[in-house]
Design a protein around this motif. Sequence first.
Motif, PDB file in Angstrom:
ATOM      1  N   ARG A 285       9.607  -1.955  18.029  1.00  0.00           N
ATOM      2  CA  ARG A 285      10.733  -2.854  17.724  1.00  0.00           C
ATOM      3  C   ARG A 285      10.470  -4.267  18.231  1.00  0.00           C
ATOM      4  O   ARG A 285      11.367  -5.077  18.346  1.00  0.00           O
ATOM      5  CB  ARG A 285      12.020  -2.286  18.316  1.00  0.00           C
ATOM      6  N   LYS A 286       9.208  -4.540  18.546  1.00  0.00           N
ATOM      7  CA  LYS A 286       8.731  -5.874  18.915  1.00  0.00           C
ATOM      8  C   LYS A 286       9.232  -6.346  20.271  1.00  0.00           C
ATOM      9  O   LYS A 286       9.305  -7.553  20.529  1.00  0.00           O
ATOM     10  CB  LYS A 286       9.100  -6.907  17.840  1.00  0.00           C
ATOM     11  N   ALA A 287       9.541  -5.393  21.153  1.00  0.00           N
ATOM     12  CA  ALA A 287       9.871  -5.771  22.528  1.00  0.00           C
ATOM     13  C   ALA A 287       8.569  -6.048  23.280  1.00  0.00           C
ATOM     14  O   ALA A 287       7.612  -5.281  23.179  1.00  0.00           O
ATOM     15  CB  ALA A 287      10.655  -4.663  23.214  1.00  0.00           C
ATOM     16  N   ASP A 288       8.520  -7.142  24.015  1.00  0.00           N
ATOM     17  CA  ASP A 288       7.318  -7.520  24.754  1.00  0.00           C
ATOM     18  C   ASP A 288       7.425  -6.999  26.188  1.00  0.00           C
ATOM     19  O   ASP A 288       8.321  -7.406  26.941  1.00  0.00           O
ATOM     20  CB  ASP A 288       7.140  -9.032  24.753  1.00  0.00           C
ATOM     21  N   ALA A 289       6.507  -6.087  26.560  1.00  0.00           N
ATOM     22  CA  ALA A 289       6.587  -5.434  27.864  1.00  0.00           C
ATOM     23  C   ALA A 289       6.456  -6.424  29.007  1.00  0.00           C
ATOM     24  O   ALA A 289       7.211  -6.377  29.986  1.00  0.00           O
ATOM     25  CB  ALA A 289       5.505  -4.355  27.964  1.00  0.00           C
ATOM     26  N   ALA A 290       5.494  -7.343  28.925  1.00  0.00           N
ATOM     27  CA  ALA A 290       5.272  -8.277  30.026  1.00  0.00           C
ATOM     28  C   ALA A 290       6.481  -9.173  30.242  1.00  0.00           C
ATOM     29  O   ALA A 290       6.922  -9.383  31.382  1.00  0.00           O
ATOM     30  CB  ALA A 290       4.029  -9.115  29.760  1.00  0.00           C
ATOM     31  N   THR A 291       7.025  -9.723  29.169  1.00  0.00           N
ATOM     32  CA  THR A 291       8.207 -10.582  29.301  1.00  0.00           C
ATOM     33  C   THR A 291       9.370  -9.808  29.908  1.00  0.00           C
ATOM     34  O   THR A 291      10.084 -10.321  30.776  1.00  0.00           O
ATOM     35  CB  THR A 291       8.607 -11.136  27.920  1.00  0.00           C
ATOM     36  N   GLY A 314      -7.608  -6.923  37.768  1.00  0.00           N
ATOM     37  CA  GLY A 314      -7.790  -6.840  36.330  1.00  0.00           C
ATOM     38  C   GLY A 314      -7.561  -8.176  35.646  1.00  0.00           C
ATOM     39  O   GLY A 314      -6.772  -8.998  36.107  1.00  0.00           O
ATOM     40  N   MET A 315      -8.250  -8.361  34.520  1.00  0.00           N
ATOM     41  CA  MET A 315      -8.216  -9.640  33.798  1.00  0.00           C
ATOM     42  C   MET A 315      -7.784  -9.421  32.350  1.00  0.00           C
ATOM     43  O   MET A 315      -8.329 -10.002  31.428  1.00  0.00           O
ATOM     44  CB  MET A 315      -9.601 -10.294  33.866  1.00  0.00           C
ATOM     45  N   GLU A 316      -6.791  -8.570  32.155  1.00  0.00           N
ATOM     46  CA  GLU A 316      -6.295  -8.311  30.820  1.00  0.00           C
ATOM     47  C   GLU A 316      -5.768  -9.596  30.187  1.00  0.00           C
ATOM     48  O   GLU A 316      -5.175 -10.444  30.869  1.00  0.00           O
ATOM     49  CB  GLU A 316      -5.186  -7.252  30.840  1.00  0.00           C
ATOM     50  N   PRO A 317      -5.964  -9.751  28.880  1.00  0.00           N
ATOM     51  CA  PRO A 317      -5.583 -11.010  28.216  1.00  0.00           C
ATOM     52  C   PRO A 317      -4.115 -11.387  28.390  1.00  0.00           C
ATOM     53  O   PRO A 317      -3.799 -12.573  28.531  1.00  0.00           O
ATOM     54  CB  PRO A 317      -5.921 -10.746  26.744  1.00  0.00           C
ATOM     55  N   THR A 363     -17.147  -8.694  31.365  1.00  0.00           N
ATOM     56  CA  THR A 363     -16.808  -9.176  32.712  1.00  0.00           C
ATOM     57  C   THR A 363     -15.388  -8.854  33.101  1.00  0.00           C
ATOM     58  O   THR A 363     -15.002  -9.001  34.237  1.00  0.00           O
ATOM     59  CB  THR A 363     -17.023 -10.693  32.787  1.00  0.00           C
ATOM     60  N   ALA A 364     -14.551  -8.491  32.200  1.00  0.00           N
ATOM     61  CA  ALA A 364     -13.138  -8.395  32.538  1.00  0.00           C
ATOM     62  C   ALA A 364     -12.450  -7.144  32.116  1.00  0.00           C
ATOM     63  O   ALA A 364     -11.494  -7.017  32.143  1.00  0.00           O
ATOM     64  CB  ALA A 364     -12.380  -9.569  31.940  1.00  0.00           C
ATOM     65  N   ALA A 365     -12.627  -6.232  31.511  1.00  0.00           N
ATOM     66  CA  ALA A 365     -11.640  -5.571  30.687  1.00  0.00           C
ATOM     67  C   ALA A 365     -11.289  -4.158  31.048  1.00  0.00           C
ATOM     68  O   ALA A 365     -11.839  -3.241  30.491  1.00  0.00           O
ATOM     69  CB  ALA A 365     -12.118  -5.606  29.267  1.00  0.00           C
ATOM     70  N   PRO A 366     -10.354  -3.951  31.971  1.00  0.00           N
ATOM     71  CA  PRO A 366      -9.810  -2.621  32.165  1.00  0.00           C
ATOM     72  C   PRO A 366      -9.127  -2.142  30.884  1.00  0.00           C
ATOM     73  O   PRO A 366      -8.746  -2.939  30.045  1.00  0.00           O
ATOM     74  CB  PRO A 366      -8.786  -2.809  33.295  1.00  0.00           C
ATOM     75  N   ALA A 367      -8.894  -0.853  30.801  1.00  0.00           N
ATOM     76  CA  ALA A 367      -8.413  -0.297  29.530  1.00  0.00           C
ATOM     77  C   ALA A 367      -6.992  -0.709  29.212  1.00  0.00           C
ATOM     78  O   ALA A 367      -6.644  -0.970  28.086  1.00  0.00           O
ATOM     79  CB  ALA A 367      -8.514   1.225  29.582  1.00  0.00           C
ATOM     80  N   GLU A 368      -6.139  -0.737  30.254  1.00  0.00           N
ATOM     81  CA  GLU A 368      -4.725  -0.876  29.982  1.00  0.00           C
ATOM     82  C   GLU A 368      -4.303  -2.337  29.937  1.00  0.00           C
ATOM     83  O   GLU A 368      -4.734  -3.150  30.737  1.00  0.00           O
ATOM     84  CB  GLU A 368      -3.908  -0.137  31.030  1.00  0.00           C
ATOM     85  N   SER A 369      -3.423  -2.666  29.033  1.00  0.00           N
ATOM     86  CA  SER A 369      -2.853  -4.009  28.975  1.00  0.00           C
ATOM     87  C   SER A 369      -1.454  -3.910  28.412  1.00  0.00           C
ATOM     88  O   SER A 369      -1.090  -2.930  27.770  1.00  0.00           O
ATOM     89  CB  SER A 369      -3.699  -4.934  28.090  1.00  0.00           C
ATOM     90  N   ALA A 370      -0.646  -4.931  28.710  1.00  0.00           N
ATOM     91  CA  ALA A 370       0.734  -4.898  28.254  1.00  0.00           C
ATOM     92  C   ALA A 370       0.804  -5.310  26.800  1.00  0.00           C
ATOM     93  O   ALA A 370      -0.052  -6.023  26.305  1.00  0.00           O
ATOM     94  CB  ALA A 370       1.588  -5.830  29.112  1.00  0.00           C
TER      95      ALA A 370
END
Length: 370
Positions: A285-291, A314-317, A363-370
């Motif tokens: 429903r387009k809710a943004d988890a990080a916000t 972690g360096m997730e985008p 150089t950066a990327a763990p699996a999980e991201s918001a």
Amino acid sequence: MTTASAPALSVEVCTDEETFAGLAGEWERLYRACPSATTFQSHAWLHSWWLSYGKPGRLRLVLVRAHGDLVAVAPLMRLPGPLPVLAPIGGAVTDFCDVLLDETAAEQGAAALADALTGLARTALIDFREVRPGSAVERVYAAWHGPRRLLSDSVCLQIPALPMEQLTKRLPRRRAQLVRNKQNKLRKLGVEWRTVGHLEAGTALRRMLELHRLQWKGRRVTGEHLRPRFHDHLFRSVVALARSGEAVVREYRLQDEVVAVDLNFRAGELVGLYLYGIHPGLLERKADAATMMISAAVDDLVPDGVAVLSFLRGMEPYKYRWVPETVVNQRFLLARRRTAPLLAAAVCGAAARDCAKRLLGRTAAPAESA
């Protein structure tokens, strides 16, 4: 358990698990007296971790007392493998490792820990990983007289804990407008949140882990977060930490249904955003988890004196969209002359891994991201 003594201080290397369990009260007092300590140095976190992950015969707690009072602790364990290494208790699920030093006796405590670790370093490399800058280990490192090396470790990103309006003003114009749009979307959907009390924390954590599993089903995820031993560790430690206000468990509801749960850890002015679970339907429903989670965190915690929100390792985008400050954890290697080859091997191994990551562009990327 082996014991040595020095003027006004006593030092012991504890290998007994029952003694570790019985240190809770003393440990808590010392933890409160160490300004650099994070939740990951609490007895609730470390002892719970040991119950889930510790192995018989590997415990090495260096305990320093002054007139009977605990003034310094180095919580270590012997690692399995061909090379003898002593490393902090806490493992991969712990974002910051450190020793504990009572600030009123920090200089003496650091020197006593260095002396005790010098004895242990005759047969093993001392390897303190994931140490946050400004931590107490730095004083032990300064007091070390043998071979030593300081390396960079994981990258952590953090933002100032400001009200959402001020956080948004820090962002580039187009990004700021996008965040405002996402906030409006959350309001239109009717998403509400609340912090649960410690009596409800266990139930909320179970729901969080169920949602986490559902959220990442069929996708690349940190496997340890799905294992029963991690779940047991989280229940034991977080319920106790929620009672003291050092763990914050928050539920997000939509039409009386819990659609997300997150877990934050607090230590003084620092809050770390540790783990969350969110129903895929809410994301659809387009809710943004990080916000959503950052909005809730600043609403709850800014009035309570929190200064920094850390995304931890972690360096997730998605983290970079908030214009974070980069903080690099440190790795402290301590040895004696006879174990100096182990130190050299660890330095070479770290350099080889860094080179491989650069060559592979990872150089950066763990699996999980918001």
